[in-house]
Design a protein around this motif. Structure first.
Motif, mmCIF file in Angstrom:
data_model
loop_
_atom_site.group_PDB
_atom_site.id
_atom_site.type_symbol
_atom_site.label_atom_id
_atom_site.label_comp_id
_atom_site.label_asym_id
_atom_site.label_seq_id
_atom_site.Cartn_x
_atom_site.Cartn_y
_atom_site.Cartn_z
ATOM 1 N N ARG A 115 0.814 -1.227 0.000
ATOM 2 C CA ARG A 115 0.000 0.000 0.000
ATOM 3 C C ARG A 115 0.845 1.273 0.000
ATOM 4 N N PHE A 116 2.001 1.254 0.635
ATOM 5 C CA PHE A 116 2.756 2.504 0.763
ATOM 6 C C PHE A 116 4.141 2.485 0.118
ATOM 7 N N VAL A 117 4.722 1.315 -0.120
ATOM 8 C CA VAL A 117 6.140 1.258 -0.542
ATOM 9 C C VAL A 117 6.281 0.838 -2.004
ATOM 10 N N ARG A 118 5.460 -0.064 -2.419
ATOM 11 C CA ARG A 118 5.699 -0.685 -3.708
ATOM 12 C C ARG A 118 5.688 0.328 -4.847
ATOM 13 N N SER A 119 4.806 1.345 -4.763
ATOM 14 C CA SER A 119 4.758 2.341 -5.836
ATOM 15 C C SER A 119 6.079 3.083 -5.947
ATOM 16 N N ARG A 120 6.725 3.318 -4.833
ATOM 17 C CA ARG A 120 8.030 3.977 -4.866
ATOM 18 C C ARG A 120 9.078 3.076 -5.530
ATOM 19 N N ILE A 121 9.044 1.810 -5.222
ATOM 20 C CA ILE A 121 10.035 0.877 -5.798
ATOM 21 C C ILE A 121 9.838 0.783 -7.309
ATOM 22 N N GLU A 122 8.613 0.819 -7.723
ATOM 23 C CA GLU A 122 8.378 0.764 -9.155
ATOM 24 C C GLU A 122 8.946 1.999 -9.842
ATOM 25 N N GLY A 123 8.851 3.140 -9.147
ATOM 26 C CA GLY A 123 9.456 4.339 -9.723
ATOM 27 C C GLY A 123 10.965 4.202 -9.835
ATOM 28 N N VAL A 124 11.545 3.586 -8.911
ATOM 29 C CA VAL A 124 12.995 3.361 -8.976
ATOM 30 C C VAL A 124 13.350 2.487 -10.178
ATOM 31 N N ARG A 125 12.499 1.514 -10.454
ATOM 32 C CA ARG A 125 12.796 0.619 -11.565
ATOM 33 C C ARG A 125 12.801 1.365 -12.901
ATOM 34 N N VAL A 126 12.071 2.462 -12.943
ATOM 35 C CA VAL A 126 12.042 3.215 -14.210
ATOM 36 C C VAL A 126 12.939 4.433 -14.129
ATOM 37 N N GLY A 127 13.818 4.505 -13.128
ATOM 38 C CA GLY A 127 14.825 5.570 -13.113
ATOM 39 C C GLY A 127 14.649 6.597 -12.036
ATOM 40 N N ALA A 128 13.579 6.481 -11.208
ATOM 41 C CA ALA A 128 13.384 7.481 -10.167
ATOM 42 C C ALA A 128 14.262 7.161 -8.980
ATOM 43 N N LYS A 129 14.423 8.124 -8.111
ATOM 44 C CA LYS A 129 15.195 7.970 -6.901
ATOM 45 C C LYS A 129 14.247 7.991 -5.708
ATOM 46 N N CYS A 130 14.526 7.151 -4.745
ATOM 47 C CA CYS A 130 13.658 7.079 -3.584
ATOM 48 C C CYS A 130 14.470 6.714 -2.363
ATOM 49 N N THR A 131 14.202 7.378 -1.260
ATOM 50 C CA THR A 131 14.840 7.069 0.010
ATOM 51 C C THR A 131 13.751 6.658 0.977
ATOM 52 N N VAL A 132 13.918 5.438 1.487
ATOM 53 C CA VAL A 132 12.966 4.923 2.473
ATOM 54 C C VAL A 132 13.661 4.983 3.813
ATOM 55 N N MET A 133 13.084 5.722 4.741
ATOM 56 C CA MET A 133 13.679 5.840 6.061
ATOM 57 C C MET A 133 12.608 5.640 7.111
ATOM 58 N N VAL A 134 13.056 5.079 8.250
ATOM 59 C CA VAL A 134 12.124 4.873 9.377
ATOM 60 C C VAL A 134 12.570 5.774 10.510
ATOM 61 N N TYR A 135 11.610 6.213 11.264
ATOM 62 C CA TYR A 135 11.900 7.120 12.370
ATOM 63 C C TYR A 135 10.989 6.740 13.524
ATOM 64 N N GLY A 136 11.549 6.741 14.723
ATOM 65 C CA GLY A 136 10.711 6.424 15.859
ATOM 66 C C GLY A 136 11.567 6.131 17.067
#
Ligand code: ATP
Length: 844
Positions: A115-136
């Protein structure tokens, strides 16, 4: 007015816990909201919730973990699933609007990822950049969210699988996206770095290297295109991670960075922590997206930390990136750029994949080459071992061959030596037989006194010699050559040669011959060998008819032949090989002389005196009167009593050896064979006093003797043997030669061995053979008290001597020479047929 918070994108419906949505708390608006662009429905519908003019680079998602302890949860979802409502102890609540909220009890990691991560990973596959970070805060579930647990993988592994496998891998029960992107991941290449920030230090968990500076330049990576393999490597590294409260230091710095960006500060403190330094590119790059997951615990005890986390996330969500208005050209350029970049990425991935394949192929080839090299090295080692073995074998074979050749050569030489020894033995036997035969002939001659028989014997000998094979001739020459090698002293030899003027008989000097008439004398002398027997030959000058005409009273004339034929035999023999015909002729010459000697023996009328004027002495008359009887008979038999002998005053000259004009080393020996009739005087030779008559006779006799010494020889038993005349300086060795010659002529071979007894000496001991040369004749006792007459007493040897082999001394000589390697010299064909030794042997 504070701008409203960004509208959350559609999410799951609010949970029943969101009962407090009626009075939602507002986050602190303050100045932060002033920067937020106005939210439009379009923007709100867009995933980022950002308008066309602005960009919302940080997307904030809340992840509420399970409540580990009992009791009521302090958190609930509000705002239609996009806000977190924090309910306070006093009954009040506060809402924090986010881009999305997920509750762990209602949604597992797979659902959260989809629901929240996969769309970002798909963007990376087509050349986008994404940083996944956790905070807490600690224990809020950050690690659990990123890495998952045994039952379900976390975001890291799912993202990796989606990148490489297109979302159709293990664990993806939904299979969403997998069919659409089937085959798209082919050629993708993933590089993974695992870094840890602890105490403001960055650690590479793959290489455990500290990375200094802005970026972890020296970090190592896990690379590849197999999601499962890379995931396993990452799982190993993840265990090395340090789990402590120190990491929150970076979180604090990150919070300040986010607030600074959200506030629009001119300075953003990226350098306050390593974490913010690593994330700087993610915040500043227009192409980069940040997915911030806020992990929160529903435990009321953790409420303060939870609120702080939500406030931090709310600020991050307020960050906007100003964007210029997109023109149609920009829009087209952007689309073209995106397409081009995607193409480039695909091409690069394919190139990388190709390189990887080539690298694998080369690695395989390298391994094969190394195997081949190893095999070659092993083969080389074996070949070296074989070569060494072959060299050792060759060396052994060479040594064996050399030894074999040496043995073969030694065997050959021994065989040749044995053959030579056998040949020599045969020659010695033949010569011994010849010698024996010659002696027999002489005895027969002496007994028979028949001229015819002499001729026959001489003729047979001559014929026998003529029949001697050339080999024997040569072998004899060889032996003689060896004898010549015995001494190095120069030799001066007169060669016997028949006088061409004389065709008649030749007289020899034996007791039976008595005299010789008109003879030519040739002496053969060897200087340096005084002990050697010297041969004198007398050639008769007149013929037999003259002798008969003179009625037995012919004068015996002796003429010393000029030494015109004197030849240095040694030089001659060594200078040029002797012609066999010549040697044979010379041998025949010698035996012809022997035959002539025997012819002379049959002339009893002819008498000789070789003492010069002694030819005129009364002795001549005495013998003349006895010429009709055999000479030997006239002298009597020495085995008979001395009283039966003839007159002693008539000495007979048998052989005279004169001094050599060539050599002064020859001992002058004069021998005269006499008969001793006065046995009584002989017996008392050393005891009877000298009478006056004897004195007178002695003086007169000495004058007549011309300085010669008379020696009478008798056996120890008293039997008189001979009377001889010798020069004054003669010694016992000289006397021995004459006595032995006498024994040989008379055939008394067994009496050859005797010893002189030194009568007159108090000891009366026998004289050893070695000392005979040092005992002068004058040392003997006087005979009959006469001053120049002596008595020699002989003691016969008990055992008869073994026949002397003429070449027996050569045996030892040959052996020593063979050992010295001078066999070839000894066996040289250079022969001196006229060697005095040879003559001596023949004479014997
Ligand atoms: N959603 C969840 N479902 C089940 N268990 C969870 C969940 N979130 C966290 N936990 C459990 O809570 C414990 C702490 O979680 P976790 O280690 O992930 O916290 P953290 O935030 O990473 O802590 P720290 O900051 O100290 O590393 C772990 O045992 C983990 O299994």
């Amino acid at each position: 007015m504070a701008p409203p918070t960004p509208s959350p994108r559609p999410g799951p419906p609010p949970t029943p816990q969101g009962g407090g949505l009626q009075t939602p708390l507002r986050t602190p608006a303050s100045k932060h909201r002033l920067h937020f662009p106005a939210t439009t429905p379009k923007n709100a519908h867009h995933g980022g919730g950002v308008g066309a003019a602005t960009e919302h680079p940080v997307e904030v998602i809340g992840r509420i973990r399970n409540l580990s302890s009992g009791g009521a949860s302090a958190l609930e979802i509000a705002g239609g699933g996009t806000a977190v409502r924090v309910r306070g102890d006093a009954g009040g609540c506060r809402d924090f609007t986010l881009d999305g909220v997920s509750v762990s009890e209602e949604e597992d990691l797979e659902g959260f990822y989809r629901r929240f991560v996969r769309s970002r990973i798909e963007g990376v596959r087509v050349g986008a950049k994404c940083t996944v970070m956790v905070y807490g805060p600690t224990g809020s579930g950050k690690s659990h969210t990123m890495f998952g647990c045994a039952k379900q993988p976390g975001i890291v592994y799912r993202a990796l699988r989606d990148i490489l496998d297109g979302g159709g891998g293990e664990g993806d029960s939904s299979g969403g996206g997998g069919d659409d992107d089937a085959g798209f991941g082919a050629g993708l290449f993933v590089q993974v770095a695992v870094l840890e920030i602890y105490n403001e230090e960055i650690y590479d968990l793959l290489a455990r290297l500290e990375v200094m500076g802005k970026k972890a330049k020296n970090a190592t990576y896990i690379s590849g295109n197999e999601a499962g393999k890379i995931s396993r490597e990452v799982a190993k590294v993840e265990k090395r991670r340090i789990v402590k409260t120190k990491i929150n230091q970076g979180n604090t710095a990150l919070k300040r960075v986010v607030e600074s960006i959200a506030n629009g500060d001119s300075h953003v403190p990226f350098r306050d922590s390593k974490l913010t330094m690593l994330l700087q590119d993610s915040f500043e790059d227009d192409k980069s997206k940040i997915l911030m997951i806020l992990c929160a615990s529903p435990d009321p005890k953790e409420l303060h930390k939870t609120v702080s986390t939500l406030e931090y996330g709310a600020k991050a969500k307020c960050i906007i990136r100003a964007a210029h208005a997109a023109t149609p050209r920009d829009k087209m350029s952007s689309e073209e750029s995106s397409t081009m970049l995607n193409s480039r990425i695909v091409a690069m991935n394919q190139f990388i994949y190709k390189l990887q394949k080539e690298n694998k192929l080369r690695e395989k080839e390298r391994n094969e080459a190394q195997n081949v090299l190893r095999l070659k090295e092993e083969e080389l080692t074996q070949l070296r071992a074989k070569l060494k073995l072959i060299e050792m074998k060759e060396k052994a074979a060479k040594e064996e061959e050399i030894n074999s050749k040496v043995m073969e050569k030694t065997h050959t030489l021994r065989s040749e030596l044995m053959k030579m020894e056998e040949a020599m033995l045969r020659q010695q036997q033949e010569l011994a037989a010849l010698k024996q035969r010659l002696q027999e002939v002489e005895r027969e001659k002496a007994d028979a006194h028949q001229p015819v028989q002499q001729d026959l014997i001489g003729g047979r000998l001559l014929a026998r010699l003529s029949e001697m094979p050339a080999g024997l001739d040569q072998s004899m020459s060889m032996v003689m050559s060896m004898e010549l090698d015995v001494g190095d002293q120069p030799q001066d030899v007169k060669v016997i040669k028949e006088d061409t003027r004389q065709q008649g008989h030749i007289s020899n000097h034996t007791a039976t011959a008595g005299v010789c008439t008109g003879a030519v004398v040739q002496d053969v002398r060897i200087s340096g060998y005084p002990e050697k027997v010297v041969l004198s030959t007398v050639f008769e000058e007149g013929d037999e008819e003259d002798a008969e005409r003179d009625n037995g009273l012919e004068e015996v004339c002796k003429e010393v032949v000029e030494e015109s034929f004197k030849v240095d035999i040694t030089q001659h023999a060594l200078a040029e090989p002797e012609d066999p015909t010549t040697r044979k002729h010379r041998i025949e010459n010698i035996f012809r002389l022997c035959g002539n000697h025997r012819e002379l023996a049959k002339k009893p009328k002819v008498q000789s005196q070789v003492f010069g004027d002694e030819n005129k002495s009364p002795a001549k008359h005495v013998f003349g009167e006895k010429s009709k009887s055999p000479a030997k008979k006239a002298f009597g038999d020495e085995n008979k009593e001395p009283s039966t002998w003839g007159a002693i005053e008539t000495p007979m000259c048998d052989v005279r050896v004169t001094d050599s004009p060539v050599s002064s080393q020859l001992s002058p020996i004069v021998c005269q064979v006499v008969d001793e009739p006065l046995s009584e005087q002989l017996k008392s030779c050393s005891t009877v006093e000298e009478s006056d008559q004897n004195k007178e006779n002695s003086v007169a006799g000495q004058k007549e003797k011309g300085g010669l010494l008379e020696v009478y020889i008798k056996w120890e038993s008293g039997n008189l043997i001979k009377g001889l005349k010798l020069l004054q300086n003669s010694c016992l060795s000289d006397l021995r030669k004459l006595i032995e010659a006498h024994f040989e002529e008379t055939g008394n071979k067994q009496q050859h061995q005797f010893t002189f007894l030194l009568l007159g000496d108090p000891s009366g001991a026998p004289v050893s053979r070695e000392k005979e040369a040092s005992v002068q004749i004058s040392k003997l006792p006087h005979w009959n008290n006469q001053p120049d007459s002596y008595l020699a007493c002989l003691r016969a040897a008990k055992k008869p001597a073994v026949d002397h082999m003429p070449f027996s001394p050569l045996d030892s000589k040959l052996n020593s020479v063979v050992k010295d390697g001078r066999l070839a010299d000894v066996l040289s064909p250079k022969v001196n047929p006229m060697s005095p030794n040879y003559i001596r042997e023949l004479r014997a």
